[in-house]
Design an enzyme around this catalytic site. Structure first.
Site, PDB file in Angstrom:
ATOM      1  N   THR A  39      49.165  56.578  41.335  1.00 25.19           N
ATOM      2  CA  THR A  39      50.560  56.271  41.638  1.00 25.19           C
ATOM      3  C   THR A  39      51.444  57.507  41.514  1.00 25.19           C
ATOM      4  OG1 THR A  39      50.754  55.641  39.324  1.00 25.19           O
ATOM      5  CG2 THR A  39      50.485  53.849  40.897  1.00 25.19           C
ATOM      6  N   ASP A  40      50.962  58.549  40.807  1.00 21.40           N
ATOM      7  CA  ASP A  40      51.875  59.665  40.493  1.00 21.40           C
ATOM      8  C   ASP A  40      52.333  60.422  41.735  1.00 21.40           C
ATOM      9  OD1 ASP A  40      49.359  60.920  40.783  1.00 21.40           O
ATOM     10  OD2 ASP A  40      49.591  62.207  39.009  1.00 21.40           O
ATOM     11  N   GLY A 125      37.200  63.200  33.880  1.00 22.11           N
ATOM     12  CA  GLY A 125      38.421  62.440  34.143  1.00 22.11           C
ATOM     13  C   GLY A 125      39.351  62.386  32.951  1.00 22.11           C
ATOM     14  N   LEU A 126      39.176  63.310  31.998  1.00 22.25           N
ATOM     15  CA  LEU A 126      40.056  63.344  30.823  1.00 22.25           C
ATOM     16  C   LEU A 126      40.950  64.582  30.833  1.00 22.25           C
ATOM     17  CD1 LEU A 126      37.530  62.096  28.091  1.00 22.25           C
ATOM     18  CD2 LEU A 126      39.197  60.750  29.380  1.00 22.25           C
ATOM     19  N   SER A 127      41.061  65.222  31.997  1.00 20.25           N
ATOM     20  CA  SER A 127      42.021  66.314  32.212  1.00 20.25           C
ATOM     21  C   SER A 127      41.772  67.555  31.368  1.00 20.25           C
ATOM     22  CB  SER A 127      43.464  65.830  31.985  1.00 20.25           C
ATOM     23  OG  SER A 127      43.797  64.907  32.965  1.00 20.25           O
ATOM     24  N   SER A 128      40.529  68.003  31.356  1.00 20.12           N
ATOM     25  CA  SER A 128      40.247  69.261  30.665  1.00 20.12           C
ATOM     26  C   SER A 128      40.973  70.422  31.344  1.00 20.12           C
ATOM     27  CB  SER A 128      38.745  69.533  30.622  1.00 20.12           C
ATOM     28  OG  SER A 128      38.215  69.588  31.928  1.00 20.12           O
ATOM     29  N   ASP A 173      48.771  64.490  34.731  1.00 18.64           N
ATOM     30  CA  ASP A 173      47.919  65.129  33.726  1.00 18.64           C
ATOM     31  C   ASP A 173      48.666  66.246  33.003  1.00 18.64           C
ATOM     32  OD1 ASP A 173      46.183  63.460  35.011  1.00 18.64           O
ATOM     33  OD2 ASP A 173      45.082  65.060  36.032  1.00 18.64           O
ATOM     34  N   TYR A 222      39.893  62.380  47.122  1.00 16.51           N
ATOM     35  CA  TYR A 222      41.234  62.322  46.523  1.00 16.51           C
ATOM     36  C   TYR A 222      42.294  62.625  47.589  1.00 16.51           C
ATOM     37  CZ  TYR A 222      45.015  63.271  43.172  1.00 16.51           C
ATOM     38  OH  TYR A 222      46.192  63.253  42.469  1.00 16.51           O
TER      39      TYR A 222
HETATM   40  C1  GLA Z   1      43.891  62.971  38.850  1.00 11.99           C
HETATM   41  C2  GLA Z   1      45.146  63.740  39.240  1.00 11.99           C
HETATM   42  C3  GLA Z   1      46.399  62.993  38.791  1.00 11.99           C
HETATM   43  C4  GLA Z   1      46.373  61.534  39.252  1.00 11.99           C
HETATM   44  C5  GLA Z   1      45.035  60.885  38.924  1.00 11.99           C
HETATM   45  C6  GLA Z   1      44.907  59.502  39.504  1.00 11.99           C
HETATM   46  O1  GLA Z   1      43.772  62.915  37.458  1.00 11.99           O
HETATM   47  O2  GLA Z   1      45.125  65.020  38.664  1.00 11.99           O
HETATM   48  O3  GLA Z   1      47.543  63.658  39.272  1.00 11.99           O
HETATM   49  O4  GLA Z   1      46.653  61.446  40.623  1.00 11.99           O
HETATM   50  O5  GLA Z   1      43.935  61.650  39.377  1.00 11.99           O
HETATM   51  O6  GLA Z   1      45.816  58.634  38.915  1.00 11.99           O
END
Ligand code: GLA
Length: 383
Positions: A39-40, A125-128, A173, A222
Site C-alpha cells: 500500500t505504501d 523480507g525483514l528489511s536488512s 521500510d 514487484y
Molecule cells: C518492500 C518495499 C516496501 C513495500 C513492501 C510491500 O518491503 O521495500 O516499500 O512496498 O515491499 O508492502
C-alpha cells in the site's frame, strides 16, 4: 544474538582493527509489517514495527573524504571516496554508497571508517537493506554534524534505494527503521508521512516465521504489481489508489480489466483493514486485529498474488494454533517471512509446534522467533 551482543562485537572488532575505541556506534533496526502490505507506493497506510534485530556500525570520522567499512558478516572491507561516487554493481556496499550519494546531494559530508555487523536475516523480507541504509545515514550524520530528522533521512534512504540501487520500493521500510518506537507499531500515512505510535496489546507477542525460502524474481514481480496499481489509479482518474474507497472501486469495477481490478481490490481493501487494525490495537482488541491480519493474507494470496506455497503453508499452520489471533505473509512476498500475533504466555509453544509442523509438511527448516518492538535508528557517542 541480542542487540548488546552485536554492539560489543563491532566495538571490539573496531578496537582490534584501529587500535583505539570508536567515536560512535550507529544502530538501525529491521522491521516486520503487521498489516498494510503493498500500500505504501499508492500513498496508503502501513502498520510496521521495528524489531530487535539490527545493523550496527562502530566508527570514527576521518580527516579526508574516504569511507571505509569492514563488514564482519561478509568478511570484506569496502571503500570509496565521497568525491568520486561510482556504482560498483551490487553488493552490500552499494547501500552505503547510495546513502552517501543521496545525502551528499543536499548536505556536506565527511569521511569515516568503521566496522559493521547485523542480525537482520538478508533477503527474508525483514528489511536488512533499509537497516544498513539508516545505520549508514546515522554514521554520516554523526561525523558530518547533521541534525537527525527521521522523516528526511527516510526519504533520502528511499532515494538511495530508488536512484542508486535501482529498486522502486515505497517508503515503509526506511521510515520504520528511522522512526520506530519501542513497544509500539507505527501507523504511517505514506502520503503525508505522518506517524502514530500504536501500542501492542498487553499479553500478546509478535512472532516472525521465516519459511526458509528466499524471493526470486522479486524485483520484476514487484515492479509489475506496482505498475498495475498505477494503471488502476490512472483509469479511475485519481492520483493514487489511496484516493479510492471500497464502495467506489466496486461501483466502477467494469472500468478495469479483471487482473487490474484484483490488484486494486487488494490495495483499497488493505488500506481500510490497516486503519481498522490500528484502531483495534488502540482498544487492545487482539482478536479483531487477528481477523484483519488473516483477511490481509487471503487478499495478498488471491487478489494481489504475491504469496507462495510455503508462505501459505506456514500461515495456515499458525492460524490453526489455538493461541494465534491472526497470521499473514509480511513484506514484498514471493518468499521470506510470515508474521503472527499470538498470546504471549503460549508464544514458545506456538513457535515450537508451528516450526515442527512446517518442517514435517514442507521439508524446509523454518526459523520462528518472538520479536520485540524496538526503537528506530540511533547513535551513541562513545566517551
Ligand atoms: C518492500 C518495499 C516496501 C513495500 C513492501 C510491500 O518491503 O521495500 O516499500 O512496498 O515491499 O508492502
Amino acid at each position: 544474538m541480542n542487540d548488546n551482543g552485536l554492539r560489543e562485537t563491532v566495538v571490539r572488532a573496531f578496537a582490534e582493527r584501529f587500535g583505539a575505541p570508536p567515536a560512535f556506534v550507529a544502530r538501525a533496526p529491521g522491521r516486520v509489517n503487521l498489516i498494510g502490505e503493498h500500500t505504501d507506493y499508492s500513498g496508503g497506510f502501513v502498520l510496521p514495527m521495528a524489531i530487535d534485530r539490527a545493523v550496527w556500525i562502530a566508527l570514527r570520522p576521518r580527516a579526508d573524504s574516504r569511507v571505509s567499512v569492514a563488514s564482519l558478516d561478509f568478511g570484506e572491507t569496502g571503500e570509496f571516496d565521497l568525491g568520486r561516487l561510482e556504482s560498483a554493481g551490487g553488493g552490500w556496499l552499494e547501500y552505503v554508497r547510495g546513502m552517501a550519494w543521496a545525502l551528499g546531494d543536499e548536505l556536506a559530508l565527511r569521511g569515516w571508517e568503521g566496522v559493521a555487523s547485523g542480525d537482520v536475516p538478508k533477503g527474508a523480507g525483514l528489511s536488512s537493506s533499509a537497516a544498513l541504509e539508516l545505520a549508514a545515514a546515522r554514521a554520516f550524520a554523526a561525523v558530518s554534524g547533521i541534525d537527525w530528522d527521521a522523516r528526511r533521512m527516510a526519504l533520502l534512504a528511499q532515494r538511495a534505494e530508488n536512484g542508486w540501487v535501482g529498486v522502486r520500493c515505497g517508503i515503509m521500510d526506511q521510515m520504520i527503521s528511522a522512526a520506530g518506537e519501542a513497544g509500539h507499531a507505527l501507523l504511517i500515512d505514506c502520503r503525508s508521512l505522518e506517524t502514530r505510535p500504536v501500542p501492542l496489546p498487553p499479553g500478546t507477542a509478535v512472532v516472525v516465521m521465516d519459511t526458509g525460502t528466499r524471493r526470486g524474481l522479486v524485483d520484476s514481480e514487484y515492479n509489475e504489481r506496482r505498475r498495475a496499481t498505477e494503471v488502476a489509479a490512472e483509469r479511475l482518474g485519481v492520483p493514487a489508489l489511496r484516493d479510492v474507497d471500497v464502495a467506489t472501486l466496486e461501483s466502477r469495477a467494469a472500468e478495469l480489466d479483471p487482473v487490474t481490478l484484483r490488484r486494486a481490490r487488494h490495495v483499497v481493501g488493505e488500506n481500510e483493514r490497516t486503519l481498522a487494525a490500528a484502531a483495534a490495537l488502540e482498544r487492545g482488541d487482539a482478536a479483531e486485529v487477528g481477523r484483519l491480519v488473516d483477511l490481509s493474507h487471503a487478499s495478498l494470496r488471491d487478489d494481489f498474488q504475491v504469496s507462495r506455497r510455503e508462505l501459505d503453508a506456514i500461515v495456515e499452520l499458525a492460524q490453526a494454533h489455538p493461541a494465534c489471533f491472526g497470521a499473514r505473509m509480511t513484506g514484498a512476498g514471493f518468499g521470506g517471512c510470515a508474521v503472527a500475533l499470538v498470546e504471549r504466555s503460549a508464544a514458545d509453544d506456538f513457535a515450537r509446534k508451528v516450526g515442527d509442523a512446517y518442517r514435517a509438511a514442507v521439508g524446509l527448516e523454518p526459523r520462528v522467533y518472538v520479536c520485540a518492538a524496538a526503537p528506530g535508528a540511533s547513535i551513541e557517542e562513545v566517551r
